[in-house]
Structure formats: C-alpha cells, structure tokens
Design a protein around this motif. Structure first.
Motif, PDB file in Angstrom:
ATOM      1  N   UNK A  24       0.850  -1.189   0.000  1.00 31.77           N
ATOM      2  CA  UNK A  24       0.000   0.000   0.000  1.00 31.77           C
ATOM      3  C   UNK A  24       0.890   1.245   0.000  1.00 31.77           C
ATOM      4  N   UNK A  25       0.653   2.126  -0.962  1.00 32.52           N
ATOM      5  CA  UNK A  25       1.462   3.348  -1.092  1.00 32.52           C
ATOM      6  C   UNK A  25       1.109   4.339   0.014  1.00 32.52           C
ATOM      7  N   UNK A  26       2.149   4.998   0.547  1.00 29.77           N
ATOM      8  CA  UNK A  26       1.973   6.064   1.527  1.00 29.77           C
ATOM      9  C   UNK A  26       3.013   7.141   1.230  1.00 29.77           C
ATOM     10  N   UNK A  27       2.557   8.374   1.135  1.00 26.35           N
ATOM     11  CA  UNK A  27       3.465   9.491   0.875  1.00 26.35           C
ATOM     12  C   UNK A  27       3.391  10.461   2.041  1.00 26.35           C
ATOM     13  N   UNK A  28       4.550  11.011   2.398  1.00 25.98           N
ATOM     14  CA  UNK A  28       4.613  12.030   3.443  1.00 25.98           C
ATOM     15  C   UNK A  28       5.231  13.283   2.840  1.00 25.98           C
ATOM     16  N   UNK A  29       4.754  14.424   3.316  1.00 17.99           N
ATOM     17  CA  UNK A  29       5.300  15.696   2.876  1.00 17.99           C
ATOM     18  C   UNK A  29       4.955  16.750   3.907  1.00 17.99           C
ATOM     19  N   UNK A  30       5.633  17.882   3.823  1.00 21.18           N
ATOM     20  CA  UNK A  30       5.371  18.998   4.725  1.00 21.18           C
ATOM     21  C   UNK A  30       4.843  20.157   3.895  1.00 21.18           C
ATOM     22  N   UNK A  31       3.765  20.765   4.397  1.00 21.40           N
ATOM     23  CA  UNK A  31       3.116  21.875   3.719  1.00 21.40           C
ATOM     24  C   UNK A  31       3.349  23.150   4.517  1.00 21.40           C
ATOM     25  N   UNK A  32       3.863  24.192   3.856  1.00 23.25           N
ATOM     26  CA  UNK A  32       4.032  25.511   4.481  1.00 23.25           C
ATOM     27  C   UNK A  32       2.766  26.307   4.190  1.00 23.25           C
ATOM     28  N   UNK A  33       2.065  26.672   5.259  1.00 27.32           N
ATOM     29  CA  UNK A  33       0.797  27.389   5.136  1.00 27.32           C
ATOM     30  C   UNK A  33       0.977  28.772   5.767  1.00 27.32           C
ATOM     31  N   UNK A  34       0.809  29.815   4.955  1.00 22.82           N
ATOM     32  CA  UNK A  34       0.973  31.182   5.458  1.00 22.82           C
ATOM     33  C   UNK A  34      -0.108  31.528   6.465  1.00 22.82           C
ATOM     34  N   UNK A  35       0.285  32.245   7.504  1.00 22.10           N
ATOM     35  CA  UNK A  35      -0.673  32.772   8.466  1.00 22.10           C
ATOM     36  C   UNK A  35      -1.332  34.014   7.872  1.00 22.10           C
ATOM     37  N   UNK A  36      -2.572  34.302   8.270  1.00 21.05           N
ATOM     38  CA  UNK A  36      -3.300  35.418   7.641  1.00 21.05           C
ATOM     39  C   UNK A  36      -2.943  36.795   8.207  1.00 21.05           C
ATOM     40  N   UNK A  53      -0.585  10.883   3.027  1.00 18.99           N
ATOM     41  CA  UNK A  53      -1.637  10.516   2.085  1.00 18.99           C
ATOM     42  C   UNK A  53      -1.405   9.068   1.658  1.00 18.99           C
ATOM     43  N   UNK A  54      -2.474   8.333   1.386  1.00 19.95           N
ATOM     44  CA  UNK A  54      -2.407   6.893   1.130  1.00 19.95           C
ATOM     45  C   UNK A  54      -2.828   6.537  -0.286  1.00 19.95           C
ATOM     46  N   UNK A  55      -2.456   5.342  -0.684  1.00 22.69           N
ATOM     47  CA  UNK A  55      -2.882   4.640  -1.902  1.00 22.69           C
ATOM     48  C   UNK A  55      -2.570   5.407  -3.182  1.00 22.69           C
ATOM     49  N   UNK A  56      -3.523   5.446  -4.096  1.00 21.70           N
ATOM     50  CA  UNK A  56      -3.305   6.044  -5.418  1.00 21.70           C
ATOM     51  C   UNK A  56      -2.998   7.535  -5.295  1.00 21.70           C
ATOM     52  N   UNK A  57      -3.670   8.200  -4.364  1.00 22.36           N
ATOM     53  CA  UNK A  57      -3.403   9.621  -4.172  1.00 22.36           C
ATOM     54  C   UNK A  57      -1.952   9.836  -3.751  1.00 22.36           C
ATOM     55  N   UNK A  58      -1.416   8.938  -2.943  1.00 23.00           N
ATOM     56  CA  UNK A  58      -0.006   9.039  -2.532  1.00 23.00           C
ATOM     57  C   UNK A  58       0.910   8.942  -3.747  1.00 23.00           C
ATOM     58  N   UNK A  59       0.620   8.021  -4.641  1.00 20.86           N
ATOM     59  CA  UNK A  59       1.449   7.876  -5.839  1.00 20.86           C
ATOM     60  C   UNK A  59       1.334   9.114  -6.729  1.00 20.86           C
ATOM     61  N   UNK A  60       0.133   9.666  -6.860  1.00 23.15           N
ATOM     62  CA  UNK A  60      -0.038  10.876  -7.668  1.00 23.15           C
ATOM     63  C   UNK A  60       0.703  12.061  -7.058  1.00 23.15           C
ATOM     64  N   UNK A  61       0.617  12.213  -5.749  1.00 26.52           N
ATOM     65  CA  UNK A  61       1.338  13.298  -5.069  1.00 26.52           C
ATOM     66  C   UNK A  61       2.835  13.158  -5.323  1.00 26.52           C
ATOM     67  N   UNK A  62       3.361  11.944  -5.161  1.00 25.95           N
ATOM     68  CA  UNK A  62       4.796  11.726  -5.343  1.00 25.95           C
ATOM     69  C   UNK A  62       5.231  11.955  -6.783  1.00 25.95           C
ATOM     70  N   UNK A  63       4.370  11.639  -7.747  1.00 27.95           N
ATOM     71  CA  UNK A  63       4.732  11.773  -9.159  1.00 27.95           C
ATOM     72  C   UNK A  63       4.561  13.183  -9.701  1.00 27.95           C
ATOM     73  N   UNK A  64       3.622  13.945  -9.168  1.00 30.33           N
ATOM     74  CA  UNK A  64       3.283  15.223  -9.789  1.00 30.33           C
ATOM     75  C   UNK A  64       3.590  16.452  -8.940  1.00 30.33           C
ATOM     76  N   UNK A  65       3.817  16.300  -7.654  1.00 26.28           N
ATOM     77  CA  UNK A  65       4.152  17.445  -6.813  1.00 26.28           C
ATOM     78  C   UNK A  65       5.620  17.377  -6.432  1.00 26.28           C
ATOM     79  N   UNK A  66       6.196  18.542  -6.163  1.00 17.07           N
ATOM     80  CA  UNK A  66       7.588  18.608  -5.735  1.00 17.07           C
ATOM     81  C   UNK A  66       7.749  19.829  -4.845  1.00 17.07           C
TER      82      UNK A  66
END
Length: 146
Positions: A24-36, A53-66
């Motif tokens: 089962x695919x699992x992707x980890x990442x850190x998101x920088x979210x600006x304060x308002x 994020x898990x499964x197919x979405x994890x693979x898509x995140x890993x393949x298309x986001x950087x």
C-alpha cells in the motif's frame, strides 16, 4: 464530533513515497501554510504541517508534486506517539489527507514537464533526505484505516 481540516500551501520538499509490506502506497510531505497576519516586523509567518496521504493519491502526489508546488488538501488531524532513537517519547501531530488538489498547472512548475517515477521504498526505511526531523513511519496492518 468532527475532525476536518482544509489547508492550502506549498510543499517544503519533494514528497517521500514508500510502501507498506502489503504494497500500500503512503506518501509524506510537509506543507508551508501562510498565516493570515504579519508579525511585529511586518513579515509573513507560516506554519509547517506534516501530511500523510495513502494509496493512489499518494502515488499521484509523489509523481506530480515537488518542492514549491502549491497544493490544497482536506483531511483530518491525527496524533500519535512513539519512542525516539534516544528512548524519549515523541509526540507527532499530522494531517491525514483524504483529498489533495494540485493548484498549479504542471507547465508553471519548473522542471516538471513529466512525472518522475520514484523508487519504491519500504515503510520504515531511512529516507535519503538531509532533513532528519521526521521519524520513519512504523505502521502495522492493524493501524491502517482500511
């Protein structure tokens, strides 16, 4: 009871894709979210939020986001704890994303004309990153949400 979160921010580094022993695919990442708002010096500050994020979405995140990609996600906040390498109890809060939206076209992201295939790395293996502040995920099949 409700536990829902919606975030929009930029990835601080490339996502790390791994697989559980059952594949089962699992992707980890850190998101920088600006304060308002700005601080006393007039500068914008950001929160750095660990995401999973898990499964197919994890693979898509890993393949298309950087690193630097703008993404929106919705999911739930999860807390967990484990014993660190120094024997001390470590507490983590992270967002388990159910849905991730890619908010920029690939053409606007430099060097992202085609998805990069990432090598399968088992969960628990040491990532090849310079940032060592995120501990490897140690997940048994009983912990999986399916």
């Amino acid at each position: 009871m409700m536990n829902r979160v919606v975030l929009v921010g930029r990835l601080t580094k490339d996502p790390e894709l791994r697989y559980t022993p059952n594949g089962v695919a699992v992707a980890t990442f850190r998101l920088a979210v600006n304060r308002p708002f700005t601080n006393q010096q007039g500068e914008n500050e950001a929160d750095f939020i660990n995401c999973i994020v898990w499964r197919r979405t994890a693979e898509n995140v890993a393949n298309y986001l950087k690193k630097g990609s703008l993404a929106g996600l919705e999911g739930r906040i999860q807390t967990r704890n484990f014993d660190g390498q120094d024997g001390k109890r470590v507490f983590m809060t992270e967002v388990v994303a159910d849905n991730v939206q890619f908010l920029e076209p690939r053409s606007s992201q430099p060097d992202n004309s085609h998805p990069q295939t990432k090598q399968k790395q088992p969960v628990g293996a040491q990532p090849n990153t310079e940032e060592k502040d995120m501990e490897p995920i140690d997940i048994s099949d009983d912990d999986l949400p399916f």
